[in-house]
Design a protein around this motif. Structure first.
Motif, PDB file in Angstrom:
ATOM      1  N   UNK A 281       0.844  -1.197   0.000  1.00  0.00           N
ATOM      2  CA  UNK A 281       0.000   0.000   0.000  1.00  0.00           C
ATOM      3  C   UNK A 281       0.875   1.241   0.000  1.00  0.00           C
ATOM      4  N   UNK A 282       0.262   2.359  -0.334  1.00  0.00           N
ATOM      5  CA  UNK A 282       0.983   3.617  -0.501  1.00  0.00           C
ATOM      6  C   UNK A 282       0.258   4.710   0.264  1.00  0.00           C
ATOM      7  N   UNK A 283       0.795   5.032   1.427  1.00  0.00           N
ATOM      8  CA  UNK A 283       0.215   6.098   2.245  1.00  0.00           C
ATOM      9  C   UNK A 283       1.277   7.156   2.500  1.00  0.00           C
ATOM     10  N   UNK A 284       0.849   8.394   2.596  1.00  0.00           N
ATOM     11  CA  UNK A 284       1.785   9.505   2.733  1.00  0.00           C
ATOM     12  C   UNK A 284       1.998   9.872   4.200  1.00  0.00           C
ATOM     13  N   UNK A 285       3.153  10.449   4.472  1.00  0.00           N
ATOM     14  CA  UNK A 285       3.510  10.813   5.842  1.00  0.00           C
ATOM     15  C   UNK A 285       3.475  12.327   6.058  1.00  0.00           C
ATOM     16  N   UNK A 286       3.198  13.090   4.993  1.00  0.00           N
ATOM     17  CA  UNK A 286       3.151  14.550   5.110  1.00  0.00           C
ATOM     18  C   UNK A 286       1.719  15.049   5.077  1.00  0.00           C
ATOM     19  N   UNK A 287       0.817  14.321   5.752  1.00  0.00           N
ATOM     20  CA  UNK A 287      -0.594  14.662   5.730  1.00  0.00           C
ATOM     21  C   UNK A 287      -0.945  15.738   6.739  1.00  0.00           C
ATOM     22  N   UNK A 288      -1.789  16.677   6.333  1.00  0.00           N
ATOM     23  CA  UNK A 288      -2.299  17.710   7.234  1.00  0.00           C
ATOM     24  C   UNK A 288      -3.821  17.697   7.178  1.00  0.00           C
ATOM     25  N   UNK A 289      -4.433  17.961   8.310  1.00  0.00           N
ATOM     26  CA  UNK A 289      -5.893  17.949   8.390  1.00  0.00           C
ATOM     27  C   UNK A 289      -6.456  19.163   7.652  1.00  0.00           C
ATOM     28  N   UNK A 290      -7.418  18.904   6.801  1.00  0.00           N
ATOM     29  CA  UNK A 290      -8.005  19.976   5.995  1.00  0.00           C
ATOM     30  C   UNK A 290      -8.858  20.876   6.879  1.00  0.00           C
ATOM     31  N   UNK A 291      -8.529  22.152   6.913  1.00  0.00           N
ATOM     32  CA  UNK A 291      -9.291  23.095   7.739  1.00  0.00           C
ATOM     33  C   UNK A 291     -10.672  23.364   7.142  1.00  0.00           C
TER      34      UNK A 291
END
Length: 556
Positions: A281-291
Motif C-alpha cells: 500500500x501507498x500512504x503519505x507521511x506529510x498529511x495535514x488535516x483539511x481546515x
C-alpha cells in the motif's frame, strides 16, 4: 427497462473513475455498446483522479529534453525495478505490466493524450528522489509531469469522449447503481446485479445517501471492475497493514472520500477472483488535516521541497536519506518504528513560500484553472501560494512563531506531551545551520539541497535559496505536525496484459477484467512495494485502455 438495456450491452464497466472512463471510451470507439455503473451520482464522474494534482510519469519527453534532462527507457526501467523490489512468485504479471507500462510512458503515452487535447505544465517535477545507490529506490531524474488543469484536466478528455458516446447511443451511464454481486453462468462472468440508490445531488466528494429505492440486474458479454481501492476504509487499511511497516497508525486522515471503501474488491474476490499483494500500500507521511474538509477525515498532502528539517515525535532528526521528497515508505517505516504516528517539519517563511505545494486540484486554483497569470504570481509573490497561506493561518497542524523556544513549547502543547526538548532541537538546527554556508558539506540533506538547485526547474520554483533556519531575516519559524494520510492500494486483482482476471485456480476467469487501482494499476501490483510517483493516473490510463480494448475485441 433495465433488462432491455442490458441485452444491448457488450460490456459493463463497474466504476466511473479514470480507469473506468478510459475502458468505456475504448469500448465505445471500437463500435461496441457499454454500460458504466457507479454507486455515486453524475457529479462524481472521474472519481479520485478529479481530486489529484494530475501528475504523470513520462520518460524522455520533450518537456524533459527542453530542461536538459537526459532520460531513457533503460534508466526508467532501472529506477522502476529498484523501486518495486519484486520478490514474490506473484510478481510475474506485475513485472510484465511494469515493463509494458514504462515502454508506454517512453513512447506513445504523451502523444496519445495530446491528440485528445491534454497539455502539460512545462516544468517537470522531481518526486521520490531516493538517495540510495543507482539501483535502489527513486527517480534518477525529474519525471513528474503536471497536467495543465491538474486532475480535472486529465479527466476531461475521457469524460468528453464518454458523453459523446452516450449521445451516439454506444454508452449508457447508470449512476446511483450499487453493484452487490457479479453474475456467473457456466463459469463465465456475464453481468452484475445490485441496488438502486435514491438520487442524491450532494457535492462531489461528500458522503452520499445509501437509501435503497430499487434493484437492478444487467447482462453483458464481459464485466470490467474499475472500482478503486480501500483508502477511505481505515478498518480495511489496518487489516491489511504489513508488519514490515510496524503497527498500523492509531490516528490517520483520508486522502480519498469515504466511498473509496474496497467494497467491490470484496465482492469480486467472493466471485472467485485472485487478489494478490494486498499488504502492499501507498500512504503519505506529510498529511495535514483539511481546515475546510469535503469528506470525513479529509486530509491533504504537502508536496515538499528538500529544505524543511524533519523530526520524529521525540525531536530526533530523520536519518539520511529520509529527507522531504525522497522515500515515502522509508519515511513511513521509520516513523512507525518510533512508537508514534506523527512527525514534524520545522522550516522558515522563505522555505514555505518557495517549496510548499499542496496535492489536490482544489488546492491549486492556478494550475487547475489554467491561469498563467496566477501561476506566475505563485513564483513572484512575497508570500506562499494562497492555499498554503490559508492552511498556515487556519490549519490545526501549523504553528508560527518568531522564537524557537516559543515554537517548541507550542509543538509540545499541540502534541499533548513533553517529548520535544528545546536544547536538543536547537542543537540539531544549529549544527545544520553551520553547514549551510559552504558548497561542500557533510550534511546529506544540505548536499541534497545543492543537488536540487543544479536542476533549473527546482531552482526556479521548488527549492529555496540555502539559508540558516534560525536566521530571523528568513522567518518567522514554522512547525507543521505531519499525520499519516491514506491513499493508494498497490496490490489488486491478478491480471494478464489484456487485463483478464485470474481465479484462485490460476486460470483466467472468462468474461472478467479489472483495471485501475482494483487491479493494482495493472497485474495485481505493477508498482511492487513502492511507487515512483506520477504512476497512479498513468496506471489507470494504461490498464483501462488495455482492458477496454481487450474486452471490446473479445465481444466480437
Amino acid at each position: 427497462m433495465a433488462g432491455s438495456l442490458a441485452e444491448q450491452a457488450d460490456v459493463i464497466v463497474v466504476g466511473g473513475g479514470l480507469s473506468g472512463l478510459v475502458a468505456a471510451t475504448e469500448i465505445a470507439d471500437a463500435g461496441k455498446r457499454v454500460i458504466v455503473v457507479d454507486q455515486e451520482g453524475e457529479q462524481s464522474l472521474g472519481g479520485q483522479a478529479f481530486w489529484s494534482f494530475g501528475g504523470l510519469f513520462l520518460v524522455n519527453s520533450p518537456e524533459q529534453r527542453r530542461l536538459g534532462i537526459k532520460d531513457s527507457f533503460e534508466l526508467a526501467m532501472q529506477d522502476w525495478l529498484g523501486t518495486a523490489g519484486f520478490d514474490r512468485d506473484e510478481d510475474f504479471w506485475p513485472r510484465q505490466w511494469a515493463e509494458a507500462y514504462v515502454a508506454f510512458a517512453a513512447s506513445e503515452k504523451r502523444d496519445w493524450l495530446r491528440a485528445m487535447g491534454h497539455r502539460i505544465f512545462p516544468v517537470v517535477g522531481w518526486a521520490e528522489r531516493g538517495g540510495y545507490d543507482a539501483m535502489g529506490h527513486g527517480n534518477s531524474v525529474p519525471r513528474f509531469h503536471v497536467t495543465w488543469g491538474t486532475g480535472p484536466g486529465i479527466v476531461e478528455p475521457f469524460e468528453r469522449r464518454a458523453r459523446e458516446a452516450a449521445k451516439n447511443g454506444r454508452l449508457i451511464f447508470k449512476f446511483r447503481h450499487r453493484v452487490d454481486a457479479l453474475s456467473i453462468t457456466n463459469g463465465t462472468v456475464d453481468g452484475v446485479s445490485g441496488a438502486i440508490l435514491e438520487p442524491d445531488h450532494v457535492e462531489r466528494g461528500k458522503s452520499s445517501s445509501r437509501k435503497i429505492v430499487g434493484e437492478f440486474s444487467l447482462k453483458a458479454q464481459a464485466v470490467i471492475v474499475a472500482s478503486g481501492g480501500i483508502g477511505g476504509n481505515h478498518d480495511l487499511v489496518r487489516q491489511n497493514w504489513p508488519k514490515r511497516l510496524g503497527e498500523p497508525p492509531k490516528f490517520m486522515i483520508s486522502g480519498v472520500p469515504e466511498h473509496v471503501d474496497g467494497r467491490m474488491i470484496g465482492i469480486t474476490e467472493t466471485a472467485g477472483a485472485r487478489l494478490i499483494n494486498r499488504d502492499r500500500m501507498w500512504h503519505y507521511v506529510e498529511g495535514i488535516q483539511n481546515w475546510n474538509p469535503i469528506w470525513p477525515r479529509h486530509g491533504i498532502r504537502i508536496l515538499p521541497g528538500p529544505s524543511s528539517m524533519w523530526f520524529d515525535a521525540s525531536g530526533t532528526r530523520l536519518p539520511a536519506p529520509l529527507f522531504p521528497g525522497s522515500d515515502t515508505l522509508g519515511q513511513l517505516q521509520y516513523i512507525m518504528s518510533t512508537g508514534y504516528d506523527y512527525s514534524w517539519f520545522i522550516l522558515t517563511q522563505s522555505i514555505i513560500k518557495k517549496e510548499f505545494a499542496l496535492s489536490g486540484s482544489e488546492q491549486n486554483p492556478d494550475l487547475t484553472g489554467k491561469s498563467w497569470r496566477m501561476t506566475l504570481r505563485r513564483a513572484t509573490s512575497k508570500g506562499a501560494p494562497a492555499p498554503v497561506e490559508a492552511f498556515k493561518r487556519h490549519g490545526v497542524d501549523f504553528i508560527v512563531r518568531d522564537k524557537l523556544e516559543d515554537l517548541v513549547a507550542e509543538m509540545n502543547r499541540l502534541a499533548g506531551n513533553d517529548l520535544l526538548r528545546l536544547d536538543e532541537v536547537r542543537m540539531q538546527i544549529e549544527a545544520r545551520d553551520r553547514e549551510i554556508a559552504n558548497p561542500y558539506v557533510k550534511d546529506a540533506q544540505v548536499m541534497n539541497i545543492h543537488n536540487a538547485r543544479r536542476y533549473v526547474g527546482d531552482r526556479l520554483i521548488r527549492t529555496a535559496s540555502p539559508h540558516r533556519i534560525l536566521d530571523p531575516a528568513q522567518g518567522p519559524l514554522i512547525a507543521v505536525k505531519l499525520n499519516i494520510l491514506t491513499r493508494k492500494t498497490l496490490g489488486g486483482f491478478e491480471t494478464d496484459l489484456d487485463s483478464r482476471v485470474f481465479g484462485e485456480e490460476g486460470s483466467v476467469i472468462p468474461g472478467l477484467y479489472a483495471a485501475g487501482e482494483a487491479a493494482g494499476f495493472g497485474g495485481g501490483g505493477v508498482h511492487g512495494y513502492r511507487s515512483l510517483e506520477g504512476t497512479f493516473l498513468g496506471g489507470c490510463l494504461f490498464s483501462g485502455r488495455n482492458a477496454g480494448r481487450a474486452a471490446a475485441k473479445a465481444a466480437g
